[in-house]
Motif scaffolding. Structure first.
Motif, PDB file in Angstrom:
ATOM      1  N   VAL A 172     -57.806   0.296 130.606  1.00 22.47           N
ATOM      2  CA  VAL A 172     -57.138   0.892 129.203  1.00 22.47           C
ATOM      3  C   VAL A 172     -58.783   1.781 128.873  1.00 22.47           C
ATOM      4  CG1 VAL A 172     -57.069   0.725 126.981  1.00 22.47           C
ATOM      5  CG2 VAL A 172     -55.126  -0.305 128.640  1.00 22.47           C
ATOM      6  N   ARG A 210     -59.676   4.861 130.754  1.00 26.16           N
ATOM      7  CA  ARG A 210     -58.783   5.804 130.211  1.00 26.16           C
ATOM      8  C   ARG A 210     -59.463   6.234 128.444  1.00 26.16           C
ATOM      9  NH1 ARG A 210     -57.420   7.798 135.093  1.00 26.16           N
ATOM     10  NH2 ARG A 210     -55.340   6.449 135.862  1.00 26.16           N
ATOM     11  N   ARG A 211     -59.218   5.278 127.896  1.00 22.96           N
ATOM     12  CA  ARG A 211     -60.203   5.428 126.411  1.00 22.96           C
ATOM     13  C   ARG A 211     -61.399   6.520 126.920  1.00 22.96           C
ATOM     14  NH1 ARG A 211     -57.945   2.952 121.787  1.00 22.96           N
ATOM     15  NH2 ARG A 211     -60.526   2.680 121.084  1.00 22.96           N
ATOM     16  N   SER A 258     -60.813   9.897 127.804  1.00 24.34           N
ATOM     17  CA  SER A 258     -60.227  10.760 126.542  1.00 24.34           C
ATOM     18  C   SER A 258     -61.171  10.945 125.866  1.00 24.34           C
ATOM     19  CB  SER A 258     -59.252   9.753 126.113  1.00 24.34           C
ATOM     20  OG  SER A 258     -58.198   9.106 126.850  1.00 24.34           O
ATOM     21  N   ARG A 281     -47.312  12.493 130.163  1.00 31.53           N
ATOM     22  CA  ARG A 281     -47.646  10.954 129.638  1.00 31.53           C
ATOM     23  C   ARG A 281     -49.569  10.605 129.801  1.00 31.53           C
ATOM     24  NH1 ARG A 281     -48.321   6.393 133.857  1.00 31.53           N
ATOM     25  NH2 ARG A 281     -48.433   4.466 132.029  1.00 31.53           N
ATOM     26  N   LYS A 282     -49.945  11.153 130.929  1.00 31.46           N
ATOM     27  CA  LYS A 282     -51.204  11.089 130.570  1.00 31.46           C
ATOM     28  C   LYS A 282     -51.797  11.948 128.975  1.00 31.46           C
ATOM     29  CE  LYS A 282     -52.475  12.773 135.358  1.00 31.46           C
ATOM     30  NZ  LYS A 282     -53.402  12.915 135.870  1.00 31.46           N
ATOM     31  N   LYS A 304     -50.836  10.217 126.398  1.00 32.31           N
ATOM     32  CA  LYS A 304     -51.888   8.432 126.211  1.00 32.31           C
ATOM     33  C   LYS A 304     -53.466   9.551 125.250  1.00 32.31           C
ATOM     34  CE  LYS A 304     -50.849   5.891 129.873  1.00 32.31           C
ATOM     35  NZ  LYS A 304     -51.218   5.420 131.036  1.00 32.31           N
ATOM     36  N   ARG A 334     -53.042   9.519 121.682  1.00 36.17           N
ATOM     37  CA  ARG A 334     -52.947   8.044 120.875  1.00 36.17           C
ATOM     38  C   ARG A 334     -54.255   8.278 120.802  1.00 36.17           C
ATOM     39  NH1 ARG A 334     -50.308   2.882 123.622  1.00 36.17           N
ATOM     40  NH2 ARG A 334     -51.186   1.698 122.198  1.00 36.17           N
ATOM     41  N   TYR A 335     -55.433   7.982 122.129  1.00 36.46           N
ATOM     42  CA  TYR A 335     -56.432   7.624 122.296  1.00 36.46           C
ATOM     43  C   TYR A 335     -57.424   8.087 120.768  1.00 36.46           C
ATOM     44  CZ  TYR A 335     -55.014   5.058 126.090  1.00 36.46           C
ATOM     45  OH  TYR A 335     -54.058   4.257 127.207  1.00 36.46           O
ATOM     46  N   GLU A 370     -45.462   6.432 120.543  1.00 33.80           N
ATOM     47  CA  GLU A 370     -45.982   5.009 121.390  1.00 33.80           C
ATOM     48  C   GLU A 370     -44.648   5.194 121.785  1.00 33.80           C
ATOM     49  OE1 GLU A 370     -47.078   1.428 119.061  1.00 33.80           O
ATOM     50  OE2 GLU A 370     -49.141   2.369 119.245  1.00 33.80           O
ATOM     51  N   GLN A 430     -44.825   7.341 124.502  1.00 29.91           N
ATOM     52  CA  GLN A 430     -45.360   7.114 126.314  1.00 29.91           C
ATOM     53  C   GLN A 430     -44.358   5.803 126.806  1.00 29.91           C
ATOM     54  OE1 GLN A 430     -49.174   6.748 124.030  1.00 29.91           O
ATOM     55  NE2 GLN A 430     -49.497   5.636 125.749  1.00 29.91           N
TER      56      GLN A 430
END
Length: 482
Positions: free
Chosen positions: A249, A252-253, A256, A388-389, A392, A395-396, A422, A425
């Motif tokens: 996570v 991934r953040r 982002s 989906r990516k 994410k 969201r981030y 969410e 997701q």
């Protein structure tokens, strides 16, 4: 009040021994024994205010130090500190300490919380037009009956450019494995005195409109680096599945954040973004097997998947030990804290562009990408995975910039927006788990197992597709909060 600029590196005792006798540290060190007592109130008022209060005894002298720490620091710490000599192990809490407003009427409740006992070896290095004090600390933190070892290097800049700290760090890394440190000794003590540490979730990103885009980017990157490094040591422990998930996570953040500020990132930053993606992908198999095993009943299939997972985690340990992985975080820290990071003259002029404008542009861009994919049921697995990516990233990004949107209406819309996102997701994640399970079972030659069809979700796909389509429609109908 003095300011301290310090680079922290963590290492094993074997690595410390190798560095201590290396050519990098050719001169004999100054050796001292130190015992530091850290104080706070029962409610940890000082820690919650970002302060630490200690009395350190060394060579028969006692020095009281109050430090102010930034909560998201990773590797490079910039802190203010105030010192004074004291006669014993009782803190002096007069108006000169500047912590009276924090303690208010609780000064009489100040008491020892933990101790740090170390052997300190100190070298002075004069290189790269800088003077650097390098210390090697080996010892332990003691909180009641609990103890935790410390082995770390601190490179404190006395004068000169901060880049000199990283030049020395790379020379040390060529001798023995080192990793960027993210915990002060005070933080180690508080963590030891508290509940047993489990996997760490992302901390809130505290930014403001007074920041430039470049400053906000630096803050976000450091928070992500800290998130990763706090979980990395736990990946080999009992809580490894949760720790690995949180480490991914964090990556991934971080990815982002690079995507949000893409227009302003220089060539070196683009290369570092590629390395972040590489490391996240290398942790993927172990995470996918964790998810697959959770859906598998005890039996031969679960046993075979567990064996495959153990091999995957062994590979994760190898990857994380590679110089490529270890130095990535040193490179990222240097790039984002010593004048690199975002360009001030690039397409987006990051130091001039208002942060609110940057946030709104990124949120709108990601929202548009997710919104236009209306026919999820007819899309391929790969297309849904890309949606989906992007969801994410959205969201981030919303979480990064949440502090900028604080009116009552924005807060209400933010909560509804995030809740609907969410849900989307989760629905897309469930579909991706089915596709990943099928692929993983085929790769491991386990698709013929009599339980494989159930694990790969045969018969659930249509229902999940319908739920995903509903979730997407509901989310598209929510109002943006920016």
């Amino acid at each position: 009040m003095a300011q301290e600029i310090e680079l922290k590196l963590e290492l094993t005792r074997d690595a410390a021994n190798a560095i201590a006798v290396s050519d990098v540290l050719a001169n004999a060190p100054k050796i001292s024994q130190q015992c530091s007592i850290y104080f706070d109130t029962p409610e940890s008022r000082l820690a919650k205010a970002g302060l630490s209060l200690r009395i350190r005894e060394s060579g028969g002298k006692r020095v009281q130090t109050i430090k102010s720490d930034r909560g998201n620091a990773a590797g490079l710490f910039t802190r203010t500190e105030r010192e004074r000599t004291v006669q014993d192990d009782t803190p002096v809490l007069d108006d000169a300490t500047l912590i009276s407003p924090v303690l208010q009427d609780c000064a009489d409740l100040i008491a020892p919380v933990f101790e740090v006992q170390i052997e300190r070896r100190t070298w002075t290095l004069n290189e790269h037009d800088a003077e650097i004090e390098l210390v090697l600390d080996r010892g332990e933190v003691i909180a009641g009956e609990r103890r935790s070892p410390i082995c770390e290097l601190e490179l404190e800049l006395k004068h000169g450019p901060p880049t000199a700290l990283f030049a020395i760090a790379r020379r040390l890394a060529a001798v023995a494995p080192v990793r960027i440190g993210v915990l002060t000794k005070a933080e180690r003590g508080y963590r030891l005195a508290g509940p047993v540490m489990k996997a760490v979730t992302a901390a809130p990103i505290l930014i403001s409109n007074e920041m430039s885009s470049a400053q906000a980017f630096q803050h976000i990157v450091q928070s992500c680096l800290r998130h990763f490094r706090l979980n990395e040591p736990l990946i080999c422990g009992d809580d490894r599945a949760a720790a690995l998930h949180q480490a991914r996570v964090a990556l991934r953040r971080l990815g982002s954040a690079f995507a949000v500020f893409k227009a302003d990132i220089d060539h070196r930053g683009a290369g570092l973004a590629d390395e972040v993606r590489w490391l996240a992908s290398e942790l993927g198999d172990a995470r996918n097997l964790d998810v697959l095993i959770e859906r598998t009943k005890p039996g031969s299939l679960q046993d075979q998947l567990a064996a495959a997972r153990n091999r995957a985690y062994d590979r994760v340990a190898v990857i994380l030990a590679l110089p490529r992985a270890r130095l990535l975080f040193l490179d990222l820290t240097e790039w984002v804290t010593t004048g690199g990071g975002l360009s001030a003259t690039g397409n987006g002029a990051a130091n001039d562009r208002p942060l609110q404008e940057c946030a709104e542009a990124a949120l709108t861009r990601f929202r548009r990408k997710v919104s236009r994919r209306k026919h999820l049921a007819n899309a391929t697995d790969e297309t849904r995975h890309e949606i989906r990516k992007t969801a994410k990233k959205l969201r981030y990004t919303a979480e990064f910039f949440a502090a900028l949107f604080k009116t009552p209406r924005q807060s209400r819309r933010y909560k509804r927006f995030l809740a609907a996102l969410e849900t989307l997701q989760d629905r897309l994640g469930a579909l991706n788990d089915l596709a990943t399970a099928k692929s993983m079972l085929e790769t491991l030659c386990l698709a013929g197992n009599r339980h494989a069809a159930k694990v790969s979700g045969k018969g659930r796909r249509k229902r999940l597709l319908r739920l995903a389509a509903v979730a997407h429609k509901d989310w598209v109908g929510t109002k943006q909060f920016w």
